[in-house]
Motif scaffolding. Sequence first.
Motif, short mmCIF file in Angstrom:
data_model
loop_
_atom_site.label_atom_id
_atom_site.label_comp_id
_atom_site.label_asym_id
_atom_site.label_seq_id
_atom_site.Cartn_x
_atom_site.Cartn_y
_atom_site.Cartn_z
N THR A 1 -1.41 8.18 1.13
CA THR A 1 -1.20 9.61 0.98
C THR A 1 -1.38 10.32 2.32
N LEU A 2 -0.40 11.17 2.67
CA LEU A 2 -0.46 11.98 3.88
C LEU A 2 -0.36 13.45 3.48
N HIS A 3 -1.41 14.22 3.71
CA HIS A 3 -1.37 15.64 3.38
C HIS A 3 -0.50 16.36 4.41
N THR A 4 0.56 17.01 3.93
CA THR A 4 1.54 17.64 4.82
C THR A 4 1.82 19.08 4.38
N PRO A 5 0.86 19.98 4.51
CA PRO A 5 1.06 21.35 4.05
C PRO A 5 2.16 22.05 4.85
N GLY A 6 2.73 23.06 4.21
CA GLY A 6 3.79 23.85 4.84
C GLY A 6 4.77 24.34 3.80
N HIS A 7 5.47 23.40 3.15
CA HIS A 7 6.34 23.77 2.03
C HIS A 7 5.50 24.40 0.93
N THR A 8 4.42 23.74 0.59
CA THR A 8 3.36 24.28 -0.25
C THR A 8 2.04 23.87 0.38
N PRO A 9 0.93 24.51 0.01
CA PRO A 9 -0.35 24.14 0.60
C PRO A 9 -0.79 22.72 0.29
N GLY A 10 -0.38 22.22 -0.88
CA GLY A 10 -0.80 20.89 -1.30
C GLY A 10 0.27 19.83 -1.19
N SER A 11 1.31 20.08 -0.41
CA SER A 11 2.37 19.07 -0.25
C SER A 11 1.80 17.80 0.38
N VAL A 12 2.26 16.68 -0.12
CA VAL A 12 1.89 15.38 0.47
C VAL A 12 3.14 14.53 0.60
N CYS A 13 3.05 13.55 1.48
CA CYS A 13 4.04 12.49 1.58
C CYS A 13 3.33 11.17 1.31
N PHE A 14 4.10 10.13 1.02
CA PHE A 14 3.52 8.83 0.73
C PHE A 14 4.15 7.79 1.66
N ALA A 15 3.33 7.27 2.57
CA ALA A 15 3.79 6.25 3.50
C ALA A 15 3.64 4.87 2.88
N LEU A 16 4.65 4.05 3.06
CA LEU A 16 4.65 2.66 2.58
C LEU A 16 4.84 1.77 3.80
N PRO A 17 3.76 1.53 4.56
CA PRO A 17 3.91 0.79 5.82
C PRO A 17 4.48 -0.60 5.64
N GLY A 18 4.15 -1.25 4.53
CA GLY A 18 4.67 -2.60 4.29
C GLY A 18 6.15 -2.64 4.01
N LEU A 19 6.71 -1.49 3.62
CA LEU A 19 8.14 -1.39 3.32
C LEU A 19 8.88 -0.55 4.36
N GLY A 20 8.17 -0.11 5.41
CA GLY A 20 8.81 0.65 6.46
C GLY A 20 9.44 1.94 5.99
N THR A 21 8.76 2.64 5.09
CA THR A 21 9.35 3.79 4.41
C THR A 21 8.30 4.88 4.22
N GLU B 1 0.82 -1.20 0.00
CA GLU B 1 0.00 0.00 0.00
C GLU B 1 0.86 1.26 0.00
N VAL B 2 0.37 2.26 -0.72
CA VAL B 2 0.97 3.60 -0.73
C VAL B 2 -0.10 4.54 -0.17
#
Length: 215
Positions: free
Chosen positions: A128-148, A125-126
Amino acid sequence: MTDARIERLITVGNVGAGSPGFPPEGLTLDNNVWLVGNDDQVIVVDAGHDAAAIEKAVAEREVLGILLTHGHEDHINAARTAAAALDTHIYLHPADLFLWELTHGDAMPDFELADRAVFGVAGTEVVTLHTPGHTPGSVCFALPGLGTVLTGDTLFQGGPGATRWDYSSFPDILSSIDGQLFTLPESTRVLPGHGDETSIAREFPEMEAWRSRGW
């Protein structure tokens, strides 16, 4: 059991030529393009500078999508060409459409990203984590199965991404890191949009130092 893996492609390009806040000749930047998948299928995270290099790295695999961490030129300028070559779709958080338009005009991305949207690739699974700050629409992508977690320009080795633009917010990026990223297991690898990897364990103790320095 998944056989998914993460591959790093470094692309190089010049951005910002002739734009306010940049040298007249622009800036040359190295970007990390991340490929998540296996020998059969893959998701591309960010598409900076070099569509041909991305197409070569993908090879014959099915591309399930190009997911963009935010709308800055160096992360998206090859997205449309790569998507056409790879017969896939582009995903971007709608709060960064105003930045997308600076590079691509009215040719919009295909789909909007939303917080906690989940994509599947190669049995993993990938998220999506909305992480505003750098830009309003910045996101990160958590890969829990890969610990990343793939953090774009939200979190780097040594601290948060830049917040020097009028649409950026240092308090917001700290809140995003604290609330979205520092809740992940400490062992989580952090793979940013530029430079080398770090980990949640390495960066977590530095939050108060970042807050104190103000950037």
